[in-house]
Design an enzyme around this catalytic site. Structure first.
Site: not given
Ligand SMILES: *[C@@H]1O[C@H](CO)[C@@H](O)[C@H](O)[C@H]1NC(C)=O
Ligand SMILES: *[C@@H]1O[C@H](CO)[C@@H](O)[C@H](O)[C@H]1NC(C)=O
Ligand SMILES: *[C@@H]1O[C@H](CO)[C@@H](O)[C@H](O)[C@H]1NC(C)=O
Length: 888
Positions: A531-532, A535-537, A539, A553, A649
């Site tokens: 679904i997305g 910035g961290f990887g 989701v 996530k 962020d």
């Protein structure tokens, strides 16, 4: 029997110290098993290789330790730990910690004594008739001094602190007392008392839980309780003959530890066997089971609701800097009896009740409400009274106020609460009865509340700055062992343990549910629905066994630290509960894998609505809700929790919506994961740069006002409904097309007004606000609110961080409960520079923004998109990673 450590004559301490650290390290001793004999000395430094452990029980299940809880370096205790879970089950010197890691505790024929560096005895065992021949730690966790015939002279089981373990008894009349915090084991304010009839939890004398009323307890027979005990099958109140009076049955386990947490929660940790850390799945016993029944669930005067903490209706709308009456009057504190000024009462509002009323006998029954008030007025220690109309019961709250609870609306209207206040000192407000009294009545409280909030914010701000500086100076021996945070009173304290990278067990109270990777695969249906990609990887969408939807996530690569650090952060994030913050439901750490399980927000992030041409249009009312909700969430991160967190962020992608008009901030607390201690690496994603405050690029310190700046940028995007800077340069994706409908002035590429913040500044200077609003709304806006949001946004953008309002003030201004600041045009001149720079052909025109100390590079973040990585090589030391995730 295991090896006994070599006998040591009492060594002159001075000489020992003179020989210094090197020699002490060489002398570092092996951990003895089961028994040690006099004369013997142990200090943290002598046993530094075993983190202070100097004696282990035969199976290794328990250890006697010179313990420095939570990795701080100021307080050391003689303690017994459950070794596999590192749970502290007993402390000797809780009131008198050892302050020096080289200061030894001595075992002599007289017993154990602990001296501070100048030779004063800070703690010792009592004098004995016989001389001590050994100190023994047995497999049940009992530390005992034995005489020559192996008879017990003294034992830790007789002196419980905040825990009991299987096979230990807590006799009637005795109690467990909580620790102040995880790092300060001195006696806190909570007690577990065993009485002849029951086991009860109290806070400063006020009852808040009783075993006999707990849903999980079963009463077996009448009779006088002699002691409390816990074992492999449950927790019991037992009669002198061993017969069960009350029991809580629990699934079979080898070892149980009952511990009263520093937050007032009573928890039972269960282990498959004494020397293992594996925990049987038993759902975990927690008392009270409802978090709102903890005395300080939402802090003093806070209102605990199933959705999180807020303030009672009559109080200032924001819970973020503590609750205070919005009319500017002062809530009386302990010991104050009105003084010269008269006291009055403020109604707490519908359905607001006190957590302890259901356990307290009424101070007066059958009287009317005014007699209840009279009773409170005549009682100096009375701080508040509650009146139940249907039962005519009057409750007085004395000495100390905790949190309020919300009773459901059906029986809420017959429950009334009043709090004693002193009206503000201004004499005019009390004696003026003229026509302008109404004006004063409106003005003064507003000003007082405003000043109060500003002052409180300033005090909090400076105090965390100091705290932070102090924290920064303190050197840790090894970063790996630092667990330095204190928990807030509302933390949940599940004892979840995780195996560390070195095979050590990590127990960090407050960890949310831990999932295995297999479980995660099941939850996400093998990562089927993406679904997305943040910035961290990536989701993924998932579903928990209980049917609730979650977003999983997967944290990839960047600066990932060890499991202990990860878990420490998770415990912090997992304990932050606020209606405007996305809730962490669980996590997974296996090998190099790190996954976070969040509650699912079905409408996604607001950038979808704002920036996508075909996205659903957010109406103005909803945008105001988003602005206020997000501001409250951030204010809570900055000021509401013990661990102050800077988001780092803030952008539309991190503001999520769900049905029922929920607005929540996502990804808070994660900045830490991006910042390995040493390298000072800070990354930021393409597109995020538009939200970065100028101080990121200069040498000014990063503070909560850095988030305020980013939030100001988000506010402007909410107003305009497009990105502040058109992304038609540098191939930044398909979002450019929707913005061609222009801003004030020209819509042509590269025109300076493409930079909306500059257009907003110019609109402000011209006094024309309404035309700044999203043209797609076709005028369906509230002009006054547009003006308000634009002004607040510009104040947030002030170049000098000190001139920006705090998030609490931002929230107040957006809500309209606080006086609106006027933007300072002098502090916004840089927008003109940015406006020109960003319209240039270069990637963001960053040359205008002094990029000299930085290098730009690119890495893949594993999801196919390119991440711009900004390395601050000359990073000043104050930008430690702890600051990035928030000073504390
Ligand atoms: C745990 O204890 C049992 C008996 O008390 C012993 O047999 C076993 O070896 C121990 N396990 C470990 C890992 O020490
Ligand atoms: C005391 O106990 C130890 C080990 O448990 C044993 O070796 C010793 O013989 C005992 N001493 C006496 C006097 O019973
Ligand atoms: C635990 O204690 C209760 C009460 O004394 C007893 O009935 C029960 O059998 C005990 N369980 C175990 C496993 O020892």
């Amino acid at each position: 029997m295991g090896s006994v450590s070599p006998m040591r004559r009492p060594f002159p301490l001075g000489v020992l110290l003179l020989l210094g650290v090197v020699l002490l390290r060489v002398r570092a001793d092996k951990v003895a098993t089961e028994l040690i004999t006099p004369d013997f000395a142990a200090s943290y430094l002598l046993f530094i290789d075993t983190y202070g452990a100097f004696l282990a029980s035969r199976s290794g299940a328990f250890q006697a330790v010179v313990y420095n809880p939570a990795g701080q370096q100021d307080r050391y205790y003689l303690a017994v730990l459950h070794a596999p879970s590192k749970t502290c089950v007993w402390v000797a010197n809780r009131a008198a910690p050892i302050t020096d890691r080289a200061a030894p505790l001595q075992l002599t024929a007289n017993g154990i004594s602990i001296e501070d560096p100048n030779g004063t005895v800070v703690w010792s065992t009592p004098p004995f008739a016989a001389s001590v021949s050994a100190l023994r730690l047995d497999d049940s966790g009992n530390l005992a001094l034995l005489d020559g015939r192996n008879a017990t002279l003294w034992q830790s089981f007789d002196r419980p602190t905040d825990s009991i373990v299987s096979s230990q008894r807590l006799p009637v009349g005795r109690f467990l007392a909580s620790a102040v915090s995880d790092s300060d084991l001195s006696e806190g304010d909570y007690r577990l008392n065993v009485t002849a009839a029951d086991a009860v939890l109290t806070w400063l004398g006020t009852l808040y839980w009783r075993l006999s009323s707990d849903a999980s307890s079963v009463k077996d027979r009448d009779g006088a309780v002699a002691y409390m005990a816990v074992n492999g099958t449950g927790m019991y109140l037992l009669a002198a003959d061993g017969g069960i009076i009350i029991q809580v049955s629990l699934p079979a386990a080898g070892l149980r530890i009952v511990k009263l947490g520093s937050d007032g929660k009573l928890q039972i940790a269960s282990f498959a066997s004494a020397n293992s850390s594996s925990t049987p799945m038993d759902g975990g016993f927690v008392a009270p089971s409802n978090v709102c029944e903890l005395p300080l669930s939402c802090g003093a005067l806070g209102l605990c609701t199933p959705k999180g903490c807020s303030c009672p209706p009559i109080f200032a709308a924001s819970h973020d800097s503590g609750c205070a009456p919005s009319d500017g009057s002062t809530v009386l504190s302990v010991g104050s009896c009105g003084g010269t000024a008269p006291v009055s009462y403020v109604n707490l509002g519908n359905g607001v009740w006190y957590y302890a009323n259901k356990f307290s006998p009424p101070a007066l029954a059958g009287g009317n409400m005014s007699s209840c008030q009279v009773l409170c007025t005549s009682n100096c220690s009375c701080l508040s009274y509650f009146y139940d109309i249907s039962s005519l019961s009057c409750y007085l709250i004395q000495h100390q106020l905790g949190s309020f609870i919300k009773v459901n609306s059906t029986n809420g209207s017959d429950k009334l609460g009043y709090i004693k206040v002193q009206s503000s000192q201004t004499p005019r407000s009390s004696n003026s009865s003229s026509s302008n009294s109404t004006l004063i009545a409106i003005l003064i409280p507003t000003i007082v509340a405003f000043v109060l909030i500003v002052v409180v914010s300033a005090v909090i701000f400076t105090s965390w700055r100091k705290e932070n500086k102090r924290g920064g100076r303190r050197q840790s021996r090894s970063g790996n062992l630092q667990v330095r945070r204190q928990r807030s009173p509302s933390d949940s304290a599940h004892l979840v343990s995780v195996i560390d990278d070195n095979g050590d067990d990590i127990v960090i109270p407050g960890l949310p549910t831990r999932f295995t990777h297999d479980e995660i695969e099941e939850i996400t249906n093998s990562f089927r629905v993406k679904i997305g990609a943040g910035g961290f990887g990536a989701v993924y969408k998932g579903e928990l066994p209980d049917g609730s939807e979650v977003a999983v996530k997967r944290i990839e690569g960047v600066g990932m630290q060890g499991k202990r650090e990860f878990c420490t952060e998770i415990a912090v994030i997992g304990n932050i509960h606020h209606v405007n913050l996305v809730r962490l439901r669980g996590f997974c750490t296996e090998g190099q894998r790190r996954l976070l399980v969040y509650e699912y927000m079905d409408r996604g992030s607001i950038d979808r609505s704002l920036f996508r041409p075909n996205g659903p249009l957010l109406e103005w009312k909803e945008r105001m809700d988003v602005a206020i909700g997000a501001a409250r969430g951030l204010a809570y991160l900055h000021f509401g929790c013990d661990q102050r967190i800077i988001h780092c962020d803030v952008k539309p992608e991190n503001i999520l919506l769900a049905d029922g008009r929920q607005v929540k901030i996502a990804d808070f607390g994660l900045a830490k994961f991006l910042t390995p201690e040493q390298s000072g690496l800070f990354t930021t994603m393409r597109g995020t740069r538009g939200y970065l405050a100028p101080e990121w690029l200069s040498n000014a310190p990063i503070s909560d006002r850095t988030d305020v700046y980013s939030f100001g940028m988000v506010l402007l995007e909410l107003v305009r409904g497009r990105k502040n800077r058109n992304e038609h340069v540098g191939g930044a994706g398909g979002e450019a097309s929707n913005s061609s409908n222009g801003t004030t002035g020209s819509s042509s590429r590269g025109a300076k007004n493409d930079y909306f913040p500059l257009a907003a500044l110019e609109g402000h200077e011209a006094g024309r606000y309404a035309e700044l609003a999203d043209p797609r709304l076709e005028g369906r806006v509230v002009a006054k609110e547009v003006e308000r949001v634009v002004k607040v946004a510009l104040c947030c953008l002030h170049e000098d961080p000190h001139l920006r309002p705090s998030m609490a003030v931002v929230a107040g201004m957006l809500e309209g409960t606080m006086e609106l600041w006027e933007p300072r045009v002098q502090s916004l001149g840089f927008l003109r520079l940015y406006g020109r720079g960003f319209s240039g052909p270069a990637d963001g025109g960053c040359s205008d923004v002094k990029l000299t100390p930085m290098m730009m590079g690119s890495i893949g973040d594993g999801s196919g998109t390119t991440t711009t990585l900004t390395t601050m090589s000359g990073l000043p030391s104050y930008m430690s990673s702890s600051q990035l995730s928030g000073p504390r």
